[in-house]
Design an enzyme around this catalytic site. Structure first.
Site, short mmCIF file in Angstrom:
data_model
loop_
_atom_site.label_atom_id
_atom_site.label_comp_id
_atom_site.label_asym_id
_atom_site.label_seq_id
_atom_site.Cartn_x
_atom_site.Cartn_y
_atom_site.Cartn_z
N HIS A 4 -3.43 31.48 -44.71
CA HIS A 4 -2.90 33.01 -44.82
C HIS A 4 -3.16 33.64 -45.97
CE1 HIS A 4 0.94 31.10 -46.26
NE2 HIS A 4 1.03 32.19 -46.86
N ASP A 28 -2.82 26.10 -41.33
CA ASP A 28 -2.75 27.11 -42.51
C ASP A 28 -3.14 26.50 -43.65
OD1 ASP A 28 -1.68 29.45 -43.57
OD2 ASP A 28 0.28 28.76 -43.67
N SER A 38 2.79 30.38 -52.22
CA SER A 38 1.95 29.87 -50.73
C SER A 38 0.74 29.17 -51.51
CB SER A 38 1.30 30.98 -50.07
OG SER A 38 2.27 31.15 -48.97
#
Length: 487
Positions: A210, A240, A318
């Protein structure tokens, strides 16, 4: 369930209210499977890019997500485990959709910046979004050794591993129509900030899908201030994960060592290194709060065996590493739960286990993509009480709730429940097949079945033992290829 306490969460917008009750005896009601039932809605959190400082710019637009499956419809399509997605946390017994999970990267996990130019004319002005202060918390200053002489201090871990942690900046060009520009199309650049870490001396870098989803260009910043263009080797929305590669001298790269996420235990000390809110190579510390969690991937398929931690993780973390007390990577930070705060860390973060990462990354480097096997059913695990109430032939296994048309399960003749029963407020599919084993392995949970499917490739077969009307059958299912998203 007799005489036992039960708890459930009621989702209203971004607020979750917890209710508890004690049932004296189960209440059972049955209606046809095609009866109209209410499906809880989960809404997508608004985007967080900072747009060009133009008086004609309208307010940021948010996008609403799709309704999730009911609790009786846990998808049995585990990944071999984006932008703008609303991750959900599920229990081990079933996947329960819960609102207010954000990815810690792009659009719910990354810091987004934007510069806009109308029709390519004029200069660019960027407005910096106000940064909200992170929630305070207590972090240990050193680790208790797991084994004598093996543990490292936080500072030792940071000095050894931080040079291998990078900042990932992805740029996406989007076309917008602003009514204040008389409907003329304009181009806007959006930048998202995340983290990553070096895999090997060949320049491969691991990050979240993402963080780079939809990017036209990606840039990687190292601890020595080198900024290098990176190309996307491959990505997998079902887990992901993404792999980048930079053209850098091998001696300037610091690959991080992998641990074994199967050996992670609750209470283990961990640190997270990343770029929260743009503060590069920040380190936070905490413990493993839980293991074997399930979260939702950007394409809404489940990611299993996830590690939960209270080490502070914020937007921009992230793709960064979660590291154990030996300095080894045990997970890739991916999501945070925010409760009713709307954004920011509250001590509930999630990392994709490194054993999953190891498998997926190898396929991404080799093929640029990952093909996941797909059975094509939703199911519910059997409990002893449910087996007794409905006189099921086995006290274990899973009840088939639905079969996706055109899937391998449909071709093999698996049958879904024809009715739905409600016991103490929980829905159960009845009248369909009860799967008790797969490839000779007795099933006690949906996670077991997903793990077995994940170990196979599309086109391979899975042998299922099922009970149908008290008759035991063996069905060989040819697994298909996982679609882009659950239907």
């Amino acid at each position: 369930m007799t005489g036992s306490a039960w708890t459930h969460a009621t989702v209203t917008g971004e607020r979750i209210a917890i209710h508890s009750a004690r049932s004296v005896r189960p209440r059972v009601s049955v209606w046809p499977a095609n009866a109209r039932k209410t499906v809880p809605k989960v809404f997508t959190c608004p985007a967080v890019p900072v747009r060009g400082d133009s008086p004609r710019r309208s307010a940021l637009r948010s996008r609403r997500g799709d309704p999730r499956l009911t609790e009786a419809q846990s998808p049995v399509n585990r990944a071999a485990t984006s932008r703008r997605y609303n991750p959900t946390v599920r229990s081990r017994r079933q996947l329960l959709p819960i609102a207010a999970l954000l990815a810690a990267g792009l659009i719910g996990g990354a810091i987004s910046l934007a510069g806009a130019s109308a029709l390519g004319v004029g200069g660019k002005t960027t407005t910096v979004r106000q940064i909200e202060p992170a929630f305070a918390g207590n972090s240990p200053t050193s680790f208790n050794p797991v084994k004598p002489g093996k543990a490292m201090t936080i500072n030792e871990i940071f000095r050894r591993d931080a040079p291998g942690v990078v900042q990932v900046t992805s740029t996406q060009v989007v076309r917008t129509n602003d009514p204040f520009d008389f409907g003329l199309p304009q181009t806007e650049k959006q930048k998202a900030l995340g983290s990553g870490f070096v895999l090997d001396k060949a320049g491969h870098i691991i990050t979240n899908y993402h963080v780079i989803a939809g990017a036209q260009s990606v840039e990687v910043s190292f601890s020595n201030s080198d900024n290098l263009k990176a190309h996307i080797v491959g990505s997998d929305p079902s887990t992901d994960l993404a792999v980048l590669q930079v053209n850098a001298r091998s001696r300037t790269l610091t690959p991080l060592a992998f641990g074994n996420s199967d050996r992670v235990r609750v209470g283990d000390s961990v640190v997270a290194i990343g770029n929260p809110l743009g503060y590069d190579r920040s380190v936070t510390a905490g413990i493993v709060s839980a293991v074997q969690r399930a979260i939702s991937a950007p394409n809404q398929f489940p990611i299993d065996h996830v590690i939960q931690t209270d080490a502070p993780i914020n937007h921009g973390n992230s793709g960064g590493p979660l590291i154990d007390s030996r300095g080894q990577v045990i997970g890739v930070t991916a999501q945070i739960a925010t409760g009713d705060t709307g954004s920011g860390n509250i001590g509930i973060g999630f990392a994709i286990p490194i054993n999953t990462v190891r498998t997926v990354v190898a396929q991404l480097i080799k093929k640029g993509k990952v093909e996941h096997a797909f059975l094509g059913i939703t199911a519910k695990p059997v409990t002893a009480e449910i087996a007794r109430l409905f006189r099921l032939p086995s006290k274990s296994g899973v009840l088939v709730a639905s079969v996706q048309p055109g899937s391998g399960a449909a071709a093999a003749g698996l049958r879904a429940g024809t009715e739905t029963a409600v016991v103490s407020g929980e829905s159960w599919p009845i009248g369909g097949d009860q799967i008790v084993s797969a490839d000779g392995v007795p099933l006690t949970s949906i996670d077991q079945l997903r793990d077995l499917i994940a170990g196979k490739r599309p086109g391979q077969s899975l042998s299922l033992e099922v009970y149908r009307d008290n008759e035991k059958l063996t069905l060989d299912v040819k697994l298909g290829r996982q679609p882009s998203s659950p239907r």
